[in-house]
Scaffold this motif. Structure first.
Motif, mmCIF file in Angstrom:
data_model
loop_
_atom_site.group_PDB
_atom_site.id
_atom_site.type_symbol
_atom_site.label_atom_id
_atom_site.label_comp_id
_atom_site.label_asym_id
_atom_site.label_seq_id
_atom_site.Cartn_x
_atom_site.Cartn_y
_atom_site.Cartn_z
ATOM 1 N N ASN A 190 -22.143 18.782 32.886
ATOM 2 C CA ASN A 190 -21.076 19.760 33.112
ATOM 3 C C ASN A 190 -19.873 19.136 33.836
ATOM 4 N N PRO A 191 -18.701 19.119 33.175
ATOM 5 C CA PRO A 191 -17.481 18.589 33.828
ATOM 6 C C PRO A 191 -17.057 19.388 35.047
ATOM 7 N N TYR A 192 -17.573 20.589 35.189
ATOM 8 C CA TYR A 192 -17.210 21.441 36.332
ATOM 9 C C TYR A 192 -17.498 20.740 37.663
ATOM 10 N N TYR A 193 -18.524 19.890 37.659
ATOM 11 C CA TYR A 193 -18.930 19.238 38.913
ATOM 12 C C TYR A 193 -18.169 17.942 39.178
ATOM 13 N N ILE A 194 -17.186 17.653 38.321
ATOM 14 C CA ILE A 194 -16.293 16.507 38.558
ATOM 15 C C ILE A 194 -14.970 17.084 39.071
ATOM 16 N N ASP A 195 -14.639 16.798 40.307
ATOM 17 C CA ASP A 195 -13.460 17.400 40.941
ATOM 18 C C ASP A 195 -12.199 17.251 40.084
ATOM 19 N N GLU A 196 -12.025 16.100 39.500
ATOM 20 C CA GLU A 196 -10.828 15.816 38.707
ATOM 21 C C GLU A 196 -10.764 16.672 37.440
ATOM 22 N N LEU A 197 -11.943 17.045 36.907
ATOM 23 C CA LEU A 197 -12.009 17.756 35.626
ATOM 24 C C LEU A 197 -12.124 19.272 35.776
ATOM 25 N N ARG A 198 -12.528 19.736 36.959
ATOM 26 C CA ARG A 198 -12.800 21.165 37.144
ATOM 27 C C ARG A 198 -11.627 22.060 36.740
ATOM 28 N N PRO A 199 -10.375 21.757 37.115
ATOM 29 C CA PRO A 199 -9.279 22.667 36.759
ATOM 30 C C PRO A 199 -8.832 22.556 35.301
ATOM 31 N N LEU A 200 -9.349 21.554 34.578
ATOM 32 C CA LEU A 200 -8.955 21.358 33.185
ATOM 33 C C LEU A 200 -9.861 22.157 32.255
ATOM 34 N N THR A 201 -9.623 22.081 30.954
ATOM 35 C CA THR A 201 -10.463 22.757 29.961
ATOM 36 C C THR A 201 -10.832 21.763 28.862
ATOM 37 N N GLY A 202 -11.668 22.209 27.964
ATOM 38 C CA GLY A 202 -12.064 21.369 26.837
ATOM 39 C C GLY A 202 -10.923 21.039 25.897
ATOM 40 N N ASN A 203 -9.786 21.675 26.088
ATOM 41 C CA ASN A 203 -8.601 21.327 25.299
ATOM 42 C C ASN A 203 -7.907 20.080 25.831
ATOM 43 N N ASP A 204 -8.294 19.645 27.029
ATOM 44 C CA ASP A 204 -7.684 18.461 27.634
ATOM 45 C C ASP A 204 -8.460 17.198 27.267
ATOM 46 N N LYS A 205 -7.740 16.122 27.038
ATOM 47 C CA LYS A 205 -8.329 14.864 26.581
ATOM 48 C C LYS A 205 -9.402 14.345 27.524
ATOM 49 N N LYS A 206 -9.159 14.416 28.833
ATOM 50 C CA LYS A 206 -10.113 13.876 29.801
ATOM 51 C C LYS A 206 -11.456 14.601 29.741
ATOM 52 N N VAL A 207 -11.400 15.927 29.595
ATOM 53 C CA VAL A 207 -12.645 16.698 29.492
ATOM 54 C C VAL A 207 -13.348 16.374 28.178
ATOM 55 N N ARG A 208 -12.576 16.314 27.114
ATOM 56 C CA ARG A 208 -13.150 16.021 25.795
ATOM 57 C C ARG A 208 -13.852 14.661 25.803
ATOM 58 N N GLU A 209 -13.215 13.677 26.396
ATOM 59 C CA GLU A 209 -13.804 12.340 26.442
ATOM 60 C C GLU A 209 -15.069 12.328 27.307
ATOM 61 N N TYR A 210 -15.065 13.093 28.396
ATOM 62 C CA TYR A 210 -16.241 13.146 29.261
ATOM 63 C C TYR A 210 -17.425 13.771 28.530
ATOM 64 N N VAL A 211 -17.183 14.910 27.883
ATOM 65 C CA VAL A 211 -18.270 15.607 27.197
ATOM 66 C C VAL A 211 -18.812 14.776 26.033
ATOM 67 N N MET A 212 -17.940 14.178 25.260
ATOM 68 C CA MET A 212 -18.357 13.490 24.043
ATOM 69 C C MET A 212 -18.829 12.051 24.285
ATOM 70 N N LYS A 213 -18.781 11.577 25.537
ATOM 71 C CA LYS A 213 -19.265 10.211 25.790
ATOM 72 C C LYS A 213 -20.787 10.163 25.831
ATOM 73 N N TRP A 214 -21.430 11.339 25.976
ATOM 74 C CA TRP A 214 -22.879 11.387 26.066
ATOM 75 C C TRP A 214 -23.492 11.362 24.669
ATOM 76 N N GLU A 215 -24.545 10.574 24.515
ATOM 77 C CA GLU A 215 -25.196 10.437 23.207
ATOM 78 C C GLU A 215 -25.730 11.781 22.709
ATOM 79 N N GLU A 216 -26.244 12.613 23.630
ATOM 80 C CA GLU A 216 -26.776 13.913 23.210
ATOM 81 C C GLU A 216 -25.687 14.823 22.647
ATOM 82 N N ALA A 217 -24.462 14.682 23.136
ATOM 83 C CA ALA A 217 -23.360 15.490 22.603
ATOM 84 C C ALA A 217 -23.029 15.057 21.174
#
Length: 284
Positions: A190-217
């Motif tokens: 969950n990006p929510y627990y990353i201070d830098e990512l918490r105010p962003l959404t899945g529409n933002d590149k940083k969140v998208r890259e964080y979520v999709m870097k995991w093999e399970e995703a």
């Protein structure tokens, strides 16, 4: 010559569809008596000035609507090509539209709106079966409906028979009532627990890259795409005109939006009509 009949349920968007058809170059007539179709077809098929005609007709014509079947037989007999576009929407969407406009349903006869809708659905069963394209406008905006008609009549894309609505949501706000398929992506980090990512959404590149870097995703998205691609032809075969795929995470802000966006892009590449909706993105 393109001769198009636009019909369907009251409140499903026929008037808006005719406006859109007019914008893309069709000569349009609303509430046209079906009994006059043969004369109009004879007139226009012999004309060099008009080569695109769209007629709006529905049960507002009462008994006159029954003439549509003999009129269509005339078109077939004289080898006049025609297309039927049937518009429909869910009962809930139609009721909401009638209440918002304070209009009376043409078949309610002083009764409830829902009784009029059910009666109309039954009476339009045969013409729906004959339609070339059935467009469910439940979750379509006027612009999206216009785009779909543009795809069919200008770009020449064949309507695949179903509109796919990909929706992200947060479980904390409840599962969407109109969802056909619900997928829970709360198993992803969950990006929510990353201070830098918490105010962003899945529409933002940083969140998208964080979520999709995991093999399970990546594996989940591949399997999800395969399953949806497998299921869609069967839903179409069963006559379903809209499929709502809901992707949920805790707050509907990070993981669900990322996966919904990715699925949307994948389905678009396969030429399905796809709508994207982030239901809870502004809740927090």
């Amino acid at each position: 010559m393109r001769f198009v009949i636009i019909t369907g349920l009251s409140g499903a968007g026929k008037s808006q569809a005719l406006k859109s058809m007019e914008d893309i170059g069709f000569f349009c007539i609303d509430n046209f008596p079906p009994a006059l179709i043969p004369k109009l077809a004879d007139l226009f098929y012999g004309s060099k000035d008009i080569d695109k005609v769209a007629l709006g007709m529905d049960l507002r014509g009462g008994q006159l609507f029954k003439d549509i079947f003999s009129a269509l037989d005339y078109l077939k007999k004289n080898k006049y090509d025609y297309e039927i576009i049937f518009l429909e929407a869910s009962d809930e969407a139609l009721i909401k539209r009638f209440k918002e406009t304070r209009r009376r349903h043409p078949l309610s006869d002083g009764g409830s709106i829902i009784s009029g809708i059910k009666d109309e659905r039954q009476k339009l069963t045969e013409i729906r079966r004959m339609a070339n394209s059935i467009i469910d406008t439940t979750n379509l905006t006027a612009a999206q409906l216009k785009q779909e008609l543009y795809n069919i009549f200008i770009e020449g894309r064949k309507f695949k028979g179903i509109i796919v609505n990909v929706m992200s949501f947060g479980f904390k706000y409840g599962i969407p009532l109109d969802a056909d398929l619900v997928f829970d992506v709360r198993f992803l980090p969950n990006p929510y627990y990353i201070d830098e990512l918490r105010p962003l959404t899945g529409n933002d590149k940083k969140v998208r890259e964080y979520v999709m870097k995991w093999e399970e995703a990546k594996q989940f998205l591949n399997k999800l795409e395969d399953m949806i691609e497998f299921l869609l032809p069967f839903y179409i075969r069963e006559g379903k005109s809209q499929l709502v795929i809901a992707i949920g995470c805790t707050g509907g802000k990070h993981r669900s939006i990322t996966i919904a966006n990715a699925l949307y892009e994948l389905l678009k590449k396969r030429d399905y009509t796809v709508i994207l909706n982030h239901r809870d993105v502004g809740e927090e």
